[in-house]
Motif scaffolding. Structure first.
Motif, short mmCIF file in Angstrom:
data_model
loop_
_atom_site.label_atom_id
_atom_site.label_comp_id
_atom_site.label_asym_id
_atom_site.label_seq_id
_atom_site.Cartn_x
_atom_site.Cartn_y
_atom_site.Cartn_z
N UNK A 125 -2.54 37.65 15.72
CA UNK A 125 -3.83 38.35 15.72
C UNK A 125 -3.80 39.42 16.80
N UNK A 126 -3.82 40.65 16.39
CA UNK A 126 -3.63 41.77 17.32
C UNK A 126 -4.73 41.79 18.39
N UNK A 127 -4.28 41.83 19.66
CA UNK A 127 -5.22 41.93 20.76
C UNK A 127 -5.89 40.63 21.14
N UNK A 128 -5.51 39.52 20.55
CA UNK A 128 -6.16 38.23 20.87
C UNK A 128 -5.66 37.77 22.24
N UNK A 129 -6.58 37.60 23.17
CA UNK A 129 -6.20 37.35 24.55
C UNK A 129 -5.64 35.95 24.80
N UNK A 130 -5.90 35.01 23.89
CA UNK A 130 -5.41 33.63 24.09
C UNK A 130 -4.24 33.32 23.18
N UNK A 131 -3.49 34.34 22.76
CA UNK A 131 -2.39 34.13 21.82
C UNK A 131 -1.32 33.20 22.38
N UNK A 132 -1.04 33.34 23.69
CA UNK A 132 -0.01 32.49 24.29
C UNK A 132 -0.43 31.03 24.30
N UNK A 133 -1.70 30.79 24.59
CA UNK A 133 -2.20 29.40 24.58
C UNK A 133 -2.30 28.86 23.15
#
Length: 628
Positions: free
Chosen positions: A369-377
């Motif tokens: 999801x582009x720009x999703x800030x919690x992608x790593x979590x």
């Protein structure tokens, strides 16, 4: 890294071999499957000099892996739905619906709170994790239920919950994901609410309508004989796969609901039999479950496996000790279940393939999801879910039997016997076993024979076991074996086949066919025969002739003073052992299984009293006497 053909072969070999090994060592199959997948995936990477896995599912099936996982899960739920009949529930329907609604809500809320507090996930990911953890799954529930054999209504309740709750949990996860994605795009969850509501309504409508229409279409084709017998299973597969694909195209992940509804509708319609379809799907399920768990286990990265720490262990323990008991107690408040039954339900919520598949799908979508800030979590959802699966299956799988026995709700290792036929042979054997506390049930279509059995105080079922509702109407509590003892060889074979899906083949027995039967049908194929009883050539006619000549079926207790050798010496060739009773355990004598009863055990045999009397005069006075 293996080439594609070798990789696919390895998946199938590991999937089937792990389930077979699990059966041999009496462990939950999912543990063996995940161990196999993790061994050829992340563990192989950590041990390999090249740091590459032996099996890499993402390279083996780069664009097909997740679609195949979703479709396979749909087929598993379809097969599970085919086993769900409303009449199995009786007065327990309220408990099932409460477990699938109120208990699901409590599980969602508490799991989300624990994900936020213990795992440190953002609120949105914690809510998504809680939605996924609503599911339990037939792939883990049904093997455990079969192993534990809970009494009464507990088995059907757990089976229904495990199958129905999966599309509900998957649908909740879809809604949460839609909310996250739309809110990320529009900047507010309030603005995302209309989209989520539309997604919910669409999922329910699409799933229910397509499920009913697909079931109606298949029923029509079979009942009108528009499909030949040999194509009914392929056509069934065609319709469910087509319905799943159309449903998923109209609304993401609604295919699981479609497949489940289609299976349930087919199981409860009365226009055509779907028993043969169910048998095909059961075999397909074994292959799918094995392959899926191996693929998803191998897909874990070494760093994901290493990231499973104390927080994940604490989270799993909280799910088992806190979340499941609270959700069950809330859902079964003022229900007809006893406190012991409610307590056992509190200790049965393993997670399976649906949880792993849904977590893998949405973790990947959130990572992309582009720009999703919690992608790593979001990537941590997968190892967390595998920790939950392994932890819950290990805890419940290794302790459920003990807990069930402690609560007194287990029907494990049942020794009871269903006798097909209420003739004199069956009645005489059943009377001896019944007096020694062994559960017996005599079934016959002859009312007079049933009345004679009832006059002897024996439990009976009047009707044909081949009738569709017979197995539902029979009280099979405590029963684990079937003995077909009618004069008709074909009836014996058909009757044991009727129970083939309920009991293991090792517990199905029938009398040897008569010489006439052998000459007319040249013996039925071995696949339609159960295990032979007692001795080679000992047919119903041969036993009846002996009984008419004065032979009797009697039980004799062995001791240190009167051993098995003494028993054989006393009775000579006139004895035909039938059963050996050791405490509450009954061993059925068969031609391929020699017996050696020990002191303290009881032997049930067909004997000639006259031969015993004659031999007694010839034996020395020091010969011990049997204890009857």
């Amino acid at each position: 890294m293996l080439v594609p053909l070798s990789g696919l072969a390895l998946v199938i070999v590991l999937g089937v071999a792990a389930q077979w090994l699990a059966w041999r060592v009496k462990l939950p199959s999912i543990l063996m499957l995940l161990t196999a997948g993790i061994a050829v995936g992340p563990v192989w990477s950590m041990l390999s000099p090249a740091s590459t896995p032996l099996l890499n599912p993402d390279e083996l099936l780069p664009d097909l892996l997740l679609p195949l996982v979703g479709l396979s899960v749909g087929l598993i739920l379809y097969e599970g739905g085919l086993t769900l009949r409303l009449r199995d529930l009786g007065d327990s329907q309220r408990s099932v619906w409460s477990l699938c609604t109120l208990a699901a809500l409590v599980t969602w809320v508490l799991s989300a709170a624990l994900g936020y507090l213990i795992l440190g996930l953002p609120i949105d990911l914690a809510v998504l994790l809680g939605a996924i953890l609503v599911v339990t799954g037939p792939t883990v529930i049904q093997p455990l239920v079969a192993h534990v054999r809970p009494k009464g209504k507990l088995g059907p309740i757990l089976k229904w919950e495990g199958i129905v709750i999966d599309p509900i949990g998957a649908s909740l996860a879809v809604l949460v994901y839609e909310a996250i994605a739309v809110a990320h795009k529009k900047g507010s969850y309030i603005e995302a609410a209309p989209d989520v509501a539309i997604a919910l309504i669409t999922t329910i409508v699409v799933g229910m309508v397509l499920g009913f229409v697909s079931a109606w279409l298949l029923t029509l084709l079979i009942s009108k004989h528009l499909v030949p017998d040999e194509l009914q299973n392929p056509v069934s597969l065609l319709i469910v796969v087509g319905a799943f694909a159309i449903s998923d195209k109209l609304m993401h992940e609604s295919g699981l609901l479609t497949a489940t509804v289609m299976g349930i509708v087919l199981a409860n319609q009365t226009k055509s039999s779907v028993h043969h379809i169910l048998e095909f799907k059961e075999n397909l399920r074994v292959l799918l479950i094995g392959s899926l768990f191996v693929l998803l286990g191998a897909r874990l990265a070494p760093e994901q496996l290493q990231s499973i720490g104390f927080e994940a262990v604490l989270f799993v323990l909280a799910l088992v000790i806190l979340v499941r008991p609270l959700s069950v107690m809330a859902a079964t408040w003022r229900s007809s279940l006893t406190m012991r039954e409610r307590a056992f339900l509190c200790w049965m919520a393993p997670r399976g393939i649906v949880a792993a598949a849904v977590a893998s799908v949405f973790a990947l979508r959130l990572e992309n999801l582009e720009g999703y800030e919690s992608a790593e979590q979001a990537a941590s959802l997968v190892p967390t879910m595998f920790a939950v699966i392994i932890g819950t299956v290990a805890i419940y799988g290794l302790t459920a039997g003990t807990v069930a026995r402690w609560l007194g709700v287990s029907d494990q290792n049942p020794q009871g016997i269903v006798f097909i036929g209420a003739n004199r042979l069956a009645r005489d054997i059943a009377t001896i076993l019944h007096k020694r506390g062994i559960r017996v049930l005599l079934s016959d279509t002859n009312r007079q024979l049933i009345r004679q059995a009832q006059m002897q105080g024996l439990p009976t079922y009047h009707g044909s076991v081949l009738a569709e509702r017979a197995l539902d109407e029979m009280d099979l509590t405590g029963v684990g074996r079937v003995i077909a003892a009618t004069p008709n060889n074909e009836v014996n074979s058909l009757a044991t086949q009727r129970f083939a899906g309920l009991f293991d083949s090792v517990g199905l027995f029938q009398l040897a066919p008569s010489n006439e039967a052998k000459s007319t049908d040249k013996e039925l194929s071995k696949e339609f025969r159960a295990r032979p009883l007692f001795a080679e050539g000992l047919t119903y006619g041969a036993i009846s002739l002996r009984l008419d000549r004065g032979h009797v079926i009697k039980a004799t207790s062995l001791s240190e003073e009167f051993t098995w050798d003494d028993y054989l010496t006393l009775y000579g060739d006139s004895v035909q052992p039938m059963f050996v009773i050791a405490g509450s355990k009954v061993t059925v004598v068969t031609p391929d299984k020699p017996i050696a009863p020990e002191p303290g055990q009881t032997v049930v045999s067909l004997v000639d009293p006259d031969a015993l009397l004659i031999r007694s005069f010839r034996l020395d006075d020091t010969t011990p006497s049997p204890s009857e």
